[in-house]
Structures are given as structure tokens and as C-alpha cells.
Design a protein around this motif. Structure first.
Motif, PDB file in Angstrom:
ATOM      1  N   UNK A  84      21.427   2.315 -35.183  1.00 59.86           N
ATOM      2  CA  UNK A  84      21.603   3.768 -35.090  1.00 59.86           C
ATOM      3  C   UNK A  84      20.953   4.405 -36.308  1.00 59.86           C
ATOM      4  N   UNK A  85      20.186   5.446 -36.084  1.00 58.24           N
ATOM      5  CA  UNK A  85      19.613   6.181 -37.217  1.00 58.24           C
ATOM      6  C   UNK A  85      20.723   6.993 -37.892  1.00 58.24           C
ATOM      7  N   UNK A  86      20.896   6.795 -39.182  1.00 62.19           N
ATOM      8  CA  UNK A  86      21.949   7.470 -39.947  1.00 62.19           C
ATOM      9  C   UNK A  86      21.327   8.284 -41.074  1.00 62.19           C
ATOM     10  N   UNK A  87      21.879   9.456 -41.332  1.00 62.66           N
ATOM     11  CA  UNK A  87      21.418  10.288 -42.434  1.00 62.66           C
ATOM     12  C   UNK A  87      21.831   9.650 -43.761  1.00 62.66           C
ATOM     13  N   UNK A  88      20.886   9.535 -44.679  1.00 63.26           N
ATOM     14  CA  UNK A  88      21.152   8.906 -45.967  1.00 63.26           C
ATOM     15  C   UNK A  88      21.288   9.969 -47.067  1.00 63.26           C
ATOM     16  N   UNK A  89      21.561   9.518 -48.298  1.00 71.86           N
ATOM     17  CA  UNK A  89      21.855  10.428 -49.400  1.00 71.86           C
ATOM     18  C   UNK A  89      20.744  11.448 -49.641  1.00 71.86           C
ATOM     19  N   UNK A  90      19.474  11.068 -49.695  1.00 71.46           N
ATOM     20  CA  UNK A  90      18.441  12.108 -49.866  1.00 71.46           C
ATOM     21  C   UNK A  90      18.460  13.148 -48.756  1.00 71.46           C
ATOM     22  N   UNK A  91      18.785  12.713 -47.541  1.00 70.78           N
ATOM     23  CA  UNK A  91      18.869  13.662 -46.438  1.00 70.78           C
ATOM     24  C   UNK A  91      20.017  14.645 -46.604  1.00 70.78           C
ATOM     25  N   UNK A  92      21.180  14.163 -47.049  1.00 73.66           N
ATOM     26  CA  UNK A  92      22.318  15.060 -47.267  1.00 73.66           C
ATOM     27  C   UNK A  92      22.019  16.057 -48.385  1.00 73.66           C
ATOM     28  N   UNK A  93      21.338  15.598 -49.450  1.00 71.30           N
ATOM     29  CA  UNK A  93      21.007  16.495 -50.559  1.00 71.30           C
ATOM     30  C   UNK A  93      20.022  17.571 -50.104  1.00 71.30           C
ATOM     31  N   UNK A  94      19.007  17.170 -49.359  1.00 68.27           N
ATOM     32  CA  UNK A  94      18.021  18.162 -48.904  1.00 68.27           C
ATOM     33  C   UNK A  94      18.634  19.108 -47.873  1.00 68.27           C
ATOM     34  N   UNK A  95      19.453  18.569 -46.981  1.00 70.43           N
ATOM     35  CA  UNK A  95      20.122  19.426 -46.010  1.00 70.43           C
ATOM     36  C   UNK A  95      20.986  20.467 -46.703  1.00 70.43           C
ATOM     37  N   UNK A  96      21.663  20.070 -47.778  1.00 74.81           N
ATOM     38  CA  UNK A  96      22.583  20.965 -48.474  1.00 74.81           C
ATOM     39  C   UNK A  96      21.878  22.003 -49.334  1.00 74.81           C
ATOM     40  N   UNK A  97      20.745  21.631 -49.954  1.00 70.94           N
ATOM     41  CA  UNK A  97      20.210  22.477 -51.015  1.00 70.94           C
ATOM     42  C   UNK A  97      18.794  22.996 -50.801  1.00 70.94           C
ATOM     43  N   UNK A  98      17.997  22.407 -49.931  1.00 67.34           N
ATOM     44  CA  UNK A  98      16.601  22.857 -49.801  1.00 67.34           C
ATOM     45  C   UNK A  98      16.510  24.339 -49.451  1.00 67.34           C
ATOM     46  N   UNK A  99      17.233  24.755 -48.427  1.00 70.21           N
ATOM     47  CA  UNK A  99      17.163  26.155 -48.004  1.00 70.21           C
ATOM     48  C   UNK A  99      17.997  27.056 -48.905  1.00 70.21           C
ATOM     49  N   UNK A 100      19.156  26.552 -49.337  1.00 74.66           N
ATOM     50  CA  UNK A 100      20.015  27.355 -50.216  1.00 74.66           C
ATOM     51  C   UNK A 100      19.305  27.629 -51.536  1.00 74.66           C
ATOM     52  N   UNK A 101      18.572  26.658 -52.022  1.00 70.94           N
ATOM     53  CA  UNK A 101      17.878  26.835 -53.305  1.00 70.94           C
ATOM     54  C   UNK A 101      16.900  28.005 -53.257  1.00 70.94           C
ATOM     55  N   UNK A 102      16.201  28.154 -52.144  1.00 73.14           N
ATOM     56  CA  UNK A 102      15.200  29.219 -52.042  1.00 73.14           C
ATOM     57  C   UNK A 102      15.829  30.608 -52.098  1.00 73.14           C
ATOM     58  N   UNK A 103      17.003  30.777 -51.477  1.00 72.69           N
ATOM     59  CA  UNK A 103      17.660  32.084 -51.528  1.00 72.69           C
ATOM     60  C   UNK A 103      18.476  32.243 -52.805  1.00 72.69           C
ATOM     61  N   UNK A 104      19.012  31.136 -53.320  1.00 72.11           N
ATOM     62  CA  UNK A 104      19.838  31.226 -54.528  1.00 72.11           C
ATOM     63  C   UNK A 104      19.004  31.598 -55.741  1.00 72.11           C
ATOM     64  N   UNK A 105      17.747  31.171 -55.763  1.00 74.48           N
ATOM     65  CA  UNK A 105      16.899  31.440 -56.932  1.00 74.48           C
ATOM     66  C   UNK A 105      16.575  32.909 -57.091  1.00 74.48           C
ATOM     67  N   UNK A 106      16.825  33.719 -56.061  1.00 73.60           N
ATOM     68  CA  UNK A 106      16.487  35.138 -56.127  1.00 73.60           C
ATOM     69  C   UNK A 106      17.588  35.975 -56.756  1.00 73.60           C
ATOM     70  N   UNK A 107      18.756  35.385 -57.025  1.00 65.76           N
ATOM     71  CA  UNK A 107      19.879  36.146 -57.558  1.00 65.76           C
ATOM     72  C   UNK A 107      20.495  35.384 -58.724  1.00 65.76           C
ATOM     73  N   UNK A 108      20.762  36.025 -59.852  1.00 62.52           N
ATOM     74  CA  UNK A 108      21.322  35.296 -61.009  1.00 62.52           C
ATOM     75  C   UNK A 108      22.644  34.603 -60.683  1.00 62.52           C
ATOM     76  N   UNK A 109      23.519  35.273 -59.928  1.00 58.92           N
ATOM     77  CA  UNK A 109      24.831  34.696 -59.641  1.00 58.92           C
ATOM     78  C   UNK A 109      24.710  33.388 -58.866  1.00 58.92           C
ATOM     79  N   UNK A 110      23.930  33.397 -57.806  1.00 58.86           N
ATOM     80  CA  UNK A 110      23.810  32.202 -56.978  1.00 58.86           C
ATOM     81  C   UNK A 110      22.994  31.112 -57.665  1.00 58.86           C
TER      82      UNK A 110
END
Length: 424
Positions: A320-346
Motif C-alpha cells: 500500500x502506498x503510504x504518506x511519509x514524513x516529508x509528505x506530511x510536512x509538505x502537506x502541512x506547510x507548503x501552501x500555508x507558508x506562502x500565505x503566512x509569509x505575507x503577514x507578520x503574525x502568521x
């Protein structure tokens, strides 16, 4: 027959016909078919019928108003071209028709109740009571149906199923265009009977089925993947595992759930974080709360499955194909990082989460986190022109803005540690 009024109109006519027919039966039987002890006295029956007619009329009015409002909201959020698909839903039309048909029935049934002579058409009144209960059930079904059909997944399924049905109806199958399902020699492919997202893979049951057949099963889609109808669901090498057994233990549904799919729960948190920071919402505090939960989930130290499952004898039986640690990190932060970088709080909150995860992560799990931290620093530098703003947005802060080392007073040792962490 796709017009919204056709089915309700038919049910209204049915209600009128039923009221007239049952009243005639009661008259022919001398109003003795159902005893008064069951349906009540004439005054009681008349009062109940009056309340029933008033209640279902009000209910039908509210339901129609809510339907129009819900359709308008769906048009604005999804597409103005889905109105016909929503209006054509037979279950919604049937619910409205039951309410209006019951109103027509109750209005005509009241004519046969004679309060002065205590004349009660028992069968007619008894059916009115049953229709009243049916309206309650219809209301619950209607609420469930509308809540399901107005979900984004429900609307996509509604339009997708209708489009697929039209394609199947209008065009003949092209068998020559379908490639061979089997691959290498000795490998049999099991196709999906229906389309849907993988919501459950019963690994232990598949291992046992493969052991009994002396085979090895490879599940082609991973958890959460959408599988088109007829697409490969699994490959079986060696013995013959019954296709129905595989299909039963690789469960498909109309949309993903995170009951057995934690990656989908993370996906939802990411969506919340992105939407909160996008126009016109601009709510960085909600994004910070979503990052809190992402941080909490990734801080759990758990052994992730390799994707290879063996039986009790140690023989590999399931892949079975299983999501590994790099996948969980990218899933969690790749998109959030792009929007978070635009605001000091985030940006500050995300940096605090990454630094904390780096402090507790074993060596083999550090590279994906270090990559996210490096990309966050570069994104913050691009989004702010002033060096002071860049420094402020690059400071770790567990609250976003509220508990960073540049905002609070700390004992000397704590200040040194916090300042060291902020400079990392």
C-alpha cells in the motif's frame, strides 16, 4: 419533468383526490369504519385538521423560502449554472409536494366533520393523522437532503453523475480504446466497479485474504485518491484473490473523510488557514489557530507505516502506498507558508512551529523542516521591504504577536535562550 412545480402539483392533486375518495367511503359506510375512540370527537378532529393544515402550509412556505435562499448561496459560491440540477432533485420536489398535498387533503377533510351532530369521517381523519406524521418524516429527510446536496462534494457528485449518465446514454462503448488490464505475466488487475475516493483500506483483512490464496496484493490508489469507475483498484500476483473480497476491503465513497485518513484532516486545516488569509476574509488570527493544530499534529512522534504488510509467517502479502514524513510536512506547510509569509503574525507563528518541531525531530526528519524554515525566511524577505519589518516577521512567536522574545520580558537565562532561538 425537470420543472420544480410538476411533482408537487401532482401530489396536490393526489391529496385532493384522496380526500374526496376517502370521504365518499366514510359516507357510504355511515361514518362507522373507524371508532370515535381512535380518531377523537368531532370537535377534536376538526381542531387537529385545522392545526395540521395551518402547520403544513407554514412549513411549505418556510421550506420554499429556504430552498430559494440556499440555491442563491450555492449559485454565488459555486456556479450560477447549477440551479437546474438542484431544482431537478426529485427528493426535494417530493418533500414540498407532500407538504402541499397534506394541506389540500386537510382542508377538504374538514368539510366532512360535523361538530353539531358529532359526525366524524373516521377513515379520512385517520389518514390525515398519518399524513401529519409523514410530513414530520419528510421534513427530516428534506433537511438531510438539502444539507447533503449543497455541500461542494454533493453538488460535484450531482453534476458529475448526471454528466456521466448522459455520456453513457448518448455514446456507445469503444472497447478497442480500452487497454489490457493485466500487466506482467501472473499479475491480475482488479478494477473498481464504481467511482469514488478511497476512504478505508482494511489492511489486516487483505493480508489474510492474500495469505489464504498464497498471493500478494498491491493496492493501486492510496488513501484519499479518487478512483474512476473501471480504473485499476488492485493488482494480485500469485494466487487468485476474489475481486469482490478486494473491493469489499478497499472501500470507496463519494468524498474523502478523515476518520481513517489523517492526511485529509491536515488538508482541511490547511484549507482553513489559506482561506482565512485570503481576500476578502483577511483573518490572520484564524490562520494562527490552524497553524496551532498543524503544529500539534506534527509534533506527535509516531512510527509511520512502510506500506509493506506481511502475514504471521513474515511473508509480504500487501503493498500500500503510504504518506511519509516529508509528505506530511509538505502537506502541512507548503501552501500555508506562502500565505503566512505575507503577514507578520502568521509568519512569526509558523516560524515558532518549525523551530519547535526541529527541536524534537530526530535527525532523519530534520531536512524537510529545515527546508520549510529556509523557504519561509526567503518568502518573508520578499514580502517586506523594510529590514525592521523583516526582522519582526522573522521572530518566532507562539501566539503570532503576543509571546515573542521581542515583546515580553524574561529572566536573563530565558531571554538568552529565546534570543538564540529567534536568530536560528
Amino acid at each position: 419533468m425537470n420543472r420544480i412545480w410538476v411533482l408537487p402539483a401532482l401530489l396536490v392533486v393526489t391529496g385532493v383526490a384522496a380526500a374526496l375518495g376517502l370521504s365518499a367511503i366514510d359516507r357510504a359506510a355511515g361514518y362507522d369504519l373507524v371508532p370515535v375512540s381512535v380518531v377523537g370527537t368531532a370537535s377534536t378532529a376538526q381542531q387537529v385538521l385545522s392545526l395540521l393544515a395551518q402547520a403544513v402550509l407554514n412549513l411549505a412556505t418556510v421550506v420554499l423560502s429556504l430552498t430559494l435562499v440556499a440555491v442563491q448561496l450555492a449559485m454565488g459560491q459555486f456556479s450560477p449554472r447549477i440551479v437546474r440540477a438542484l431544482q431537478a432533485d426529485r427528493r426535494n420536489q417530493a418533500a414540498i409536494g407532500v407538504f402541499l398535498g397534506t394541506f389540500a387533503y386537510a382542508m377538504l377533510a374538514m368539510r366532512e366533520v360535523d361538530d353539531q351532530s358529532n359526525q366524524v369521517p373516521g377513515l379520512t381523519v385517520l389518514v390525515a393523522y398519518v399524513l401529519g406524521l409523514a410530513c414530520l418524516v419528510g421534513l427530516l429527510v428534506y433537511i438531510h437532503q438539502v444539507s447533503q446536496s449543497l455541500r461542494v462534494g454533493g453538488i460535484i457528485d450531482l453534476v458529475g453523475d448526471e454528466t456521466r449518465a448522459q455520456l453513457e446514454r448518448r455514446f456507445p462503448p469503444d472497447d478497442e480504446a480500452v487497454p489490457s488490464a493485466d500487466g506482467a505475466a501472473g499479475v491480475h488487475t482488479i478494477d473498481a466497479r464504481d467511482s469514488g475516493a478511497v476512504v478505508l483500506i482494511e489492511r489486516d483483512a487483505l493480508v489474510e485474504a492474500a495469505r489464504e490464496a498464497d498471493a500478494r496484493v498491491e493496492v493501486v490508489p492510496m488513501m484519499g485518491d479518487f478512483v474512476p469507475k473501471g480504473a485499476p483498484l488492485a493488482r494480485v500476483e500469485g494466487g487468485a484473490v476474489p475481486p469482490d473480497v478486494v473491493r469489499r476491503h478497499v472501500r470507496l465513497a463519494s468524498e474523502r473523510t478523515h476518520e481513517h485518513d489523517p492526511a485529509y484532516g491536515i488538508r482541511k486545516l490547511v484549507d482553513i488557514a489559506e482561506r482565512a488569509s485570503a481576500d476578502p476574509f483577511d483573518d490572520p488570527t484564524t490562520t494562527v489557530q490552524a497553524i496551532d493544530r498543524l503544529h500539534d499534529c506534527l509534533r506527535l512522534r509516531r512510527r509511520l507505516p512502510s506500506g509493506s504488510y506481511a502475514d504471521a509467517a513474515g511473508v509480504p502479502r500487501l503493498l500500500v502506498r503510504e504518506l511519509q514524513w516529508p509528505g506530511y510536512v509538505r502537506l502541512s506547510f507548503d501552501e500555508v507558508r506562502l500565505v503566512a509569509a505575507e503577514n507578520p503574525q502568521t509568519a512569526r507563528r509558523l516560524r515558532a512551529a518549525l523551530l519547535d518541531l526541529l527541536d524534537v525531530a530526530p535527525q532523519d526528519r530534520r531536512p524537510p523542516l529545515e527546508r520549510q524554515l529556509k523557504l519561509l525566511e526567503a518568502a518573508v524577505a520578499r514580502n517586506f521591504d523594510d529590514d525592521a519589518d523583516v526582522d519582526a516577521a522573522s521572530t518566532a512567536d507562539a501566539q503570532g504577536l503576543g509571546s515573542g522574545p521581542d515583546l515580553v520580558t524574561l529572566p536573563l537565562d530565558g531571554a538568552r535562550r529565546a534570543g538564540s532561538a529567534a536568530r536560528r
